[in-house]
Motif scaffolding. Structure first.
Motif, PDB file in Angstrom:
ATOM      1  N   ASP A 195      87.938 -21.625  41.836  1.00  0.00           N
ATOM      2  CA  ASP A 195      87.040 -20.786  42.637  1.00  0.00           C
ATOM      3  C   ASP A 195      85.712 -20.533  41.941  1.00  0.00           C
ATOM      4  N   LEU A 196      85.526 -21.044  40.738  1.00  0.00           N
ATOM      5  CA  LEU A 196      84.344 -20.687  39.956  1.00  0.00           C
ATOM      6  C   LEU A 196      83.055 -21.098  40.655  1.00  0.00           C
ATOM      7  N   LEU A 197      83.017 -22.296  41.219  1.00  0.00           N
ATOM      8  CA  LEU A 197      81.799 -22.740  41.896  1.00  0.00           C
ATOM      9  C   LEU A 197      81.495 -21.882  43.105  1.00  0.00           C
ATOM     10  N   ALA A 198      82.535 -21.493  43.842  1.00  0.00           N
ATOM     11  CA  ALA A 198      82.316 -20.603  44.977  1.00  0.00           C
ATOM     12  C   ALA A 198      81.774 -19.258  44.507  1.00  0.00           C
ATOM     13  N   THR A 199      82.261 -18.767  43.377  1.00  0.00           N
ATOM     14  CA  THR A 199      81.841 -17.456  42.866  1.00  0.00           C
ATOM     15  C   THR A 199      80.367 -17.457  42.480  1.00  0.00           C
ATOM     16  N   VAL A 200      79.923 -18.481  41.761  1.00  0.00           N
ATOM     17  CA  VAL A 200      78.539 -18.451  41.274  1.00  0.00           C
ATOM     18  C   VAL A 200      77.546 -18.641  42.416  1.00  0.00           C
ATOM     19  N   TRP A 201      77.992 -19.214  43.543  1.00  0.00           N
ATOM     20  CA  TRP A 201      77.111 -19.344  44.694  1.00  0.00           C
ATOM     21  C   TRP A 201      77.428 -18.311  45.787  1.00  0.00           C
ATOM     22  N   ASN A 202      78.279 -17.351  45.437  1.00  0.00           N
ATOM     23  CA  ASN A 202      78.631 -16.287  46.389  1.00  0.00           C
ATOM     24  C   ASN A 202      79.089 -16.877  47.724  1.00  0.00           C
ATOM     25  N   ALA A 203      79.918 -17.913  47.629  1.00  0.00           N
ATOM     26  CA  ALA A 203      80.444 -18.577  48.818  1.00  0.00           C
ATOM     27  C   ALA A 203      81.935 -18.290  48.932  1.00  0.00           C
ATOM     28  N   SER A 204      82.490 -18.588  50.078  1.00  0.00           N
ATOM     29  CA  SER A 204      83.916 -18.379  50.294  1.00  0.00           C
ATOM     30  C   SER A 204      84.708 -19.512  49.655  1.00  0.00           C
ATOM     31  N   ALA A 205      85.736 -19.141  48.907  1.00  0.00           N
ATOM     32  CA  ALA A 205      86.596 -20.149  48.293  1.00  0.00           C
ATOM     33  C   ALA A 205      87.458 -20.856  49.326  1.00  0.00           C
ATOM     34  N   ASP A 206      87.511 -20.314  50.535  1.00  0.00           N
ATOM     35  CA  ASP A 206      88.311 -20.933  51.598  1.00  0.00           C
ATOM     36  C   ASP A 206      87.523 -21.947  52.405  1.00  0.00           C
ATOM     37  N   ASP A 207      86.208 -22.013  52.161  1.00  0.00           N
ATOM     38  CA  ASP A 207      85.388 -22.951  52.924  1.00  0.00           C
ATOM     39  C   ASP A 207      85.740 -24.390  52.555  1.00  0.00           C
ATOM     40  N   ASP A 208      85.608 -25.262  53.525  1.00  0.00           N
ATOM     41  CA  ASP A 208      85.805 -26.688  53.323  1.00  0.00           C
ATOM     42  C   ASP A 208      84.451 -27.379  53.431  1.00  0.00           C
ATOM     43  N   LEU A 209      84.296 -28.486  52.722  1.00  0.00           N
ATOM     44  CA  LEU A 209      83.038 -29.229  52.786  1.00  0.00           C
ATOM     45  C   LEU A 209      82.661 -29.540  54.224  1.00  0.00           C
ATOM     46  N   TYR A 210      83.645 -29.867  55.017  1.00  0.00           N
ATOM     47  CA  TYR A 210      83.344 -30.267  56.397  1.00  0.00           C
ATOM     48  C   TYR A 210      83.166 -29.070  57.328  1.00  0.00           C
ATOM     49  N   ASP A 211      83.188 -27.859  56.765  1.00  0.00           N
ATOM     50  CA  ASP A 211      82.679 -26.703  57.511  1.00  0.00           C
ATOM     51  C   ASP A 211      81.156 -26.751  57.572  1.00  0.00           C
ATOM     52  N   TYR A 212      80.543 -27.491  56.661  1.00  0.00           N
ATOM     53  CA  TYR A 212      79.086 -27.592  56.580  1.00  0.00           C
ATOM     54  C   TYR A 212      78.575 -28.894  57.192  1.00  0.00           C
TER      55      TYR A 212
END
Length: 239
Positions: free
Chosen positions: A50-67
């Protein structure tokens, strides 16, 4: 959109599949901090991290293909030299999705596929000096940061495990909005635990990987003219 014949790789005679019509400009993705977290987490480190999600204040549950647009093949480009480009293609092919990394030599020359990140990956496509060199040639700090992180999943190189490399990745992440313990997140991206490639040794522009198109002994080996063209266009010299 024509990517130097790239779309012909998927021509299986299906009249309902027009890859050229599906290809579209994906620059909208670059301004989304959550995209960077998902992109790098999905393609480079464990989904449980979850570290990358934390530093960008993003959801750890998001999937790449949500974007990424599920109905299009979004394309992002990075300038090289002599009118050439690197292209990153989000391949939304049914039951065979992935991310492809291409060199577009320009001048009518066909695209050169140097890496694919998917269930039957090929690569790495870039050494660390090449990745850092491509990023350094961009016009401003934001473009440099985007190039470094966008192309990062295609690189695998033992030379990345240095404080200087981690510092460069850290700076790029901060430039694109990461905060907090960014250095630790950058170290994870530069570590030998990243998915697919790890720390591959390179010699004279050739990665020691049986999966790498840029290795003439690989099952995915490029034709010699494409190999030489890729080496020239990606050279970190003459930045």
């Amino acid at each position: 959109m024509d990517l130097g014949g790239y779309q012909n790789l998927f021509d299986d005679g299906d009249p309902d599949r027009d890859v050229a019509a599906l290809l579209t400009d994906g620059r909208r993705l670059l301004g989304m901090p959550g995209f960077w977290a998902c992109y790098l987490r999905t393609l480079m480190v464990s989904d449980a991290d979850d570290l990358l999600a934390t530093v960008w204040n993003a959801s750890a549950d998001d999937d790449l293909y949500d974007y990424v647009d599920p109905d299009r093949w979004e394309v992002l480009r990075v300038p090289l030299r002599d009118g050439a480009e690197l292209a990153v293609v989000f391949r939304n092919l049914d039951e065979d999705s992935g991310v492809d990394y291409l060199i577009l030599p320009g001048g009518g020359a066909p695209a050169i596929l140097i890496a694919s990140v998917d269930g039957h990956q090929s690569g790495p496509g870039l050494s660390w000096p090449e990745l850092a060199g491509v990023a350094a040639r961009q016009d401003d700090p934001v473009r440099r940061a985007r190039a470094l992180l966008l192309l990062a999943p295609a690189f695998g190189d033992a030379a990345a495990g240095t404080p200087e490399a981690v510092a460069l990745i850290t700076e790029a992440m901060r430039t694109l909005g990461a905060t907090g313990d960014v250095g630790r997140a950058a170290a994870a991206l530069a570590s030998d635990e990243v998915d697919f490639w790890g720390h591959i040794t390179w010699e004279n522009g050739v990665p020691d990987s049986d999966l790498a198109p840029r290795n003439p002994k690989s099952v995915f080996a490029l034709p010699e003219p494409d190999h030489l063209r890729a080496e020239r266009l990606l050279s970190p010299n003459d930045i």
